[in-house]
Design a protein around this motif. Structure first.
Motif, PDB file in Angstrom:
ATOM      1  N   LEU A  77       0.825  -1.204   0.000  1.00  0.00           N
ATOM      2  CA  LEU A  77       0.000   0.000   0.000  1.00  0.00           C
ATOM      3  C   LEU A  77       0.861   1.257   0.000  1.00  0.00           C
ATOM      4  CD1 LEU A  77      -2.763  -1.097   2.558  1.00  0.00           C
ATOM      5  CD2 LEU A  77      -2.924  -1.023   0.059  1.00  0.00           C
ATOM      6  N   GLU A  78       1.932   1.240   0.792  1.00  0.00           N
ATOM      7  CA  GLU A  78       2.823   2.396   0.827  1.00  0.00           C
ATOM      8  C   GLU A  78       3.527   2.590  -0.511  1.00  0.00           C
ATOM      9  OE1 GLU A  78       5.316   1.444   4.126  1.00  0.00           O
ATOM     10  OE2 GLU A  78       4.047   2.540   5.561  1.00  0.00           O
ATOM     11  N   TYR A  79       3.908   1.501  -1.153  1.00  0.00           N
ATOM     12  CA  TYR A  79       4.560   1.613  -2.455  1.00  0.00           C
ATOM     13  C   TYR A  79       3.595   2.165  -3.495  1.00  0.00           C
ATOM     14  CZ  TYR A  79       6.793   0.383  -6.858  1.00  0.00           C
ATOM     15  OH  TYR A  79       7.337   0.436  -8.130  1.00  0.00           O
ATOM     16  N   ALA A  80       2.325   1.754  -3.438  1.00  0.00           N
ATOM     17  CA  ALA A  80       1.332   2.302  -4.371  1.00  0.00           C
ATOM     18  C   ALA A  80       1.186   3.811  -4.179  1.00  0.00           C
ATOM     19  CB  ALA A  80      -0.008   1.597  -4.172  1.00  0.00           C
ATOM     20  N   ARG A  81       1.156   4.257  -2.921  1.00  0.00           N
ATOM     21  CA  ARG A  81       1.086   5.700  -2.664  1.00  0.00           C
ATOM     22  C   ARG A  81       2.371   6.405  -3.115  1.00  0.00           C
ATOM     23  NH1 ARG A  81      -1.799   3.980   2.138  1.00  0.00           N
ATOM     24  NH2 ARG A  81       0.181   3.881   3.302  1.00  0.00           N
ATOM     25  N   TRP A  82       3.498   5.750  -2.872  1.00  0.00           N
ATOM     26  CA  TRP A  82       4.767   6.326  -3.301  1.00  0.00           C
ATOM     27  C   TRP A  82       4.806   6.501  -4.809  1.00  0.00           C
ATOM     28  CZ3 TRP A  82       8.644   4.900  -6.625  1.00  0.00           C
ATOM     29  CH2 TRP A  82       9.846   5.612  -6.528  1.00  0.00           C
ATOM     30  N   LEU A  83       4.338   5.488  -5.537  1.00  0.00           N
ATOM     31  CA  LEU A  83       4.334   5.543  -7.002  1.00  0.00           C
ATOM     32  C   LEU A  83       3.400   6.641  -7.500  1.00  0.00           C
ATOM     33  CD1 LEU A  83       5.741   3.967  -9.238  1.00  0.00           C
ATOM     34  CD2 LEU A  83       3.708   2.511  -9.396  1.00  0.00           C
ATOM     35  N   GLU A  84       2.279   6.803  -6.851  1.00  0.00           N
ATOM     36  CA  GLU A  84       1.346   7.863  -7.235  1.00  0.00           C
ATOM     37  C   GLU A  84       1.973   9.247  -7.023  1.00  0.00           C
ATOM     38  OE1 GLU A  84      -3.208   9.381  -6.140  1.00  0.00           O
ATOM     39  OE2 GLU A  84      -2.316   7.636  -5.150  1.00  0.00           O
ATOM     40  N   GLU A  85       2.651   9.421  -5.904  1.00  0.00           N
ATOM     41  CA  GLU A  85       3.312  10.698  -5.636  1.00  0.00           C
ATOM     42  C   GLU A  85       4.466  10.936  -6.604  1.00  0.00           C
ATOM     43  OE1 GLU A  85       4.232  14.327  -4.012  1.00  0.00           O
ATOM     44  OE2 GLU A  85       2.430  13.091  -3.759  1.00  0.00           O
ATOM     45  N   GLN A  86       5.185   9.880  -6.956  1.00  0.00           N
ATOM     46  CA  GLN A  86       6.272  10.046  -7.919  1.00  0.00           C
ATOM     47  C   GLN A  86       5.745  10.490  -9.278  1.00  0.00           C
ATOM     48  OE1 GLN A  86       8.185   6.699  -9.786  1.00  0.00           O
ATOM     49  NE2 GLN A  86      10.232   7.468  -9.273  1.00  0.00           N
ATOM     50  N   ASN A  87       4.622   9.941  -9.701  1.00  0.00           N
ATOM     51  CA  ASN A  87       4.024  10.358 -10.972  1.00  0.00           C
ATOM     52  C   ASN A  87       3.691  11.851 -10.959  1.00  0.00           C
ATOM     53  OD1 ASN A  87       4.189   7.786 -12.105  1.00  0.00           O
ATOM     54  ND2 ASN A  87       2.178   7.184 -11.314  1.00  0.00           N
ATOM     55  N   LYS A  88       3.188  12.339  -9.843  1.00  0.00           N
ATOM     56  CA  LYS A  88       2.884  13.768  -9.743  1.00  0.00           C
ATOM     57  C   LYS A  88       4.159  14.604  -9.838  1.00  0.00           C
ATOM     58  CE  LYS A  88      -1.224  13.131  -6.823  1.00  0.00           C
ATOM     59  NZ  LYS A  88      -1.830  13.387  -5.482  1.00  0.00           N
ATOM     60  N   GLN A  89       5.206  14.169  -9.140  1.00  0.00           N
ATOM     61  CA  GLN A  89       6.458  14.913  -9.172  1.00  0.00           C
ATOM     62  C   GLN A  89       7.090  14.895 -10.564  1.00  0.00           C
ATOM     63  OE1 GLN A  89       8.851  13.118  -6.091  1.00  0.00           O
ATOM     64  NE2 GLN A  89       8.001  14.424  -4.487  1.00  0.00           N
TER      65      GLN A  89
END
Length: 335
Positions: free
Chosen positions: A119-131
């Motif tokens: 779950l944390e990796y999914a959130r991390w990946l979503e935030e990376q896409n925004k950045q």
């Protein structure tokens, strides 16, 4: 006078034979005298020695039975512990099925630690896409170096965060991180010790063509970084191979002549050694992540801020295409 003579004769006979015989006062029967009692008393010391020896033998036998009983109970207890351990292992293997939010991977979960990391990796990946979208917009808009630096530093800090999260997750379930089940199938094809190979990111096809023009000093710096990363990867790979061989030898040593497990004590000892060796897996993963992290930061120091921005975009696009390839593969028509 005749009566007196007979009484005298009788008395004389009795006095003469008293040493050897006596008359029973009630029945008149003649019984053995005390000479046999004296012989019985002479045998008593020998009888007491025999009895004492027999008592000692009985006590020794009793203690032997107790030791044997305790040993058997210990074996039974060890068997129960082994059975309980096998049940725990089977239960862990048969735990629930977790389906990722993208729907492109399904894998068995071995604990809350693995699920939390997914779950944390999914959130991390979503935030990376925004950045990355923010960085792409800034590059296309020819933003100033100071603005690009803020975004690039934020992305590098975000990479540091995923390495920290992986370290925490490895303590809970190192096998889940090493297996790469939190990544897409195509990414797992290129998996190395729970992540990407640093040397692969520094190949000319991926970065150099995107970063032209590069100075000779930058080309030399990237080449040296690529070689040092390759050497470190080779060393870690050899360490993992040695660990796997050592584990195989340890497990083979716990087998009996017939191929089945040997005695309980030997089995438990060998398994304890194998558990200790498995503990080094977390160390290998940590070293591999440190190598990835240091390679990214060293690459940033070699490049200019605009080159570093384009490099981060190229790296992100590469992994995005791997994830897209996985989705296309899973969605392919099947006859």
């Amino acid at each position: 006078m005749a009566d007196a003579s007979s009484r005298t004769d009788t008395s004389t006979v009795l006095d003469t034979d008293d040493k050897n015989q006596m008359v029973d006062g009630q029945s008149g029967a003649i019984v053995p005298s005390n000479s046999s009692d004296r012989s019985d008393r002479s045998d008593k010391p020998m009888d007491q020695k025999v009895l004492r020896r027999l008592a000692q033998n009985r006590e020794a036998a009793r203690k032997s039975r107790l030791r044997k009983k305790a040993y058997v109970q210990q074996l039974e207890s060890s068997k129960l512990k082994l059975a309980s351990l096998e049940q725990e292992i089977n239960k862990a293997r048969q735990q629930g099925i977790y389906i990722s939010s993208s729907g492109d991977q399904t894998h068995a979960m071995s604990g809350n630690g693995a699920m939390t990391f997914d779950l944390e990796y999914a959130r991390w990946l979503e935030e990376q896409n925004k950045q990355i979208n923010e960085l792409r917009t800034a590059v296309n808009a020819h933003a100033s170096d100071s603005d690009l630096r803020l975004i690039v530093d934020g992305i590098m800090a975000h990479y540091d965060e995923i390495f920290r999260l992986k370290g925490v997750a490895a303590k809970a379930d190192v096998f889940h991180i090493l297996s790469g089940m939190w990544k897409t199938p195509a990414e797992r094809c290129f998996l190395w010790l729970g992540g990407f190979r640093s040397s692969e990111l520094l190949k000319f096809q991926l970065l150099v063509n995107q970063l032209e023009p590069l100075t000779e000093q930058q080309l030399l710096g990237l080449s040296n970084l690529q070689q040092s990363s390759q050497q470190a990867e080779d060393a870690l790979s050899q360490g993992m191979e040695a660990l796997q061989q050592s584990l195989a030898d340890t497990l083979a040593g716990s087998l009996g002549p017939s191929g089945s497990s040997g005695n309980v004590a030997n089995y438990m000892g060998q398994m304890a050694m194998a558990m200790g060796k498995l503990g080094t897996l977390e160390n290998f993963l940590r070293q591999a992540d440190n190598l990835r992290q240091q390679t990214l930061h060293q690459m940033q120091r070699i490049l200019t801020i605009r080159q570093a921005a384009r490099a981060l975009l190229a790296i992100h696009d590469y992994f995005s295409r791997l994830r897209a390839l996985s989705s296309l593969w899973l969605a392919r028509p099947r006859e």
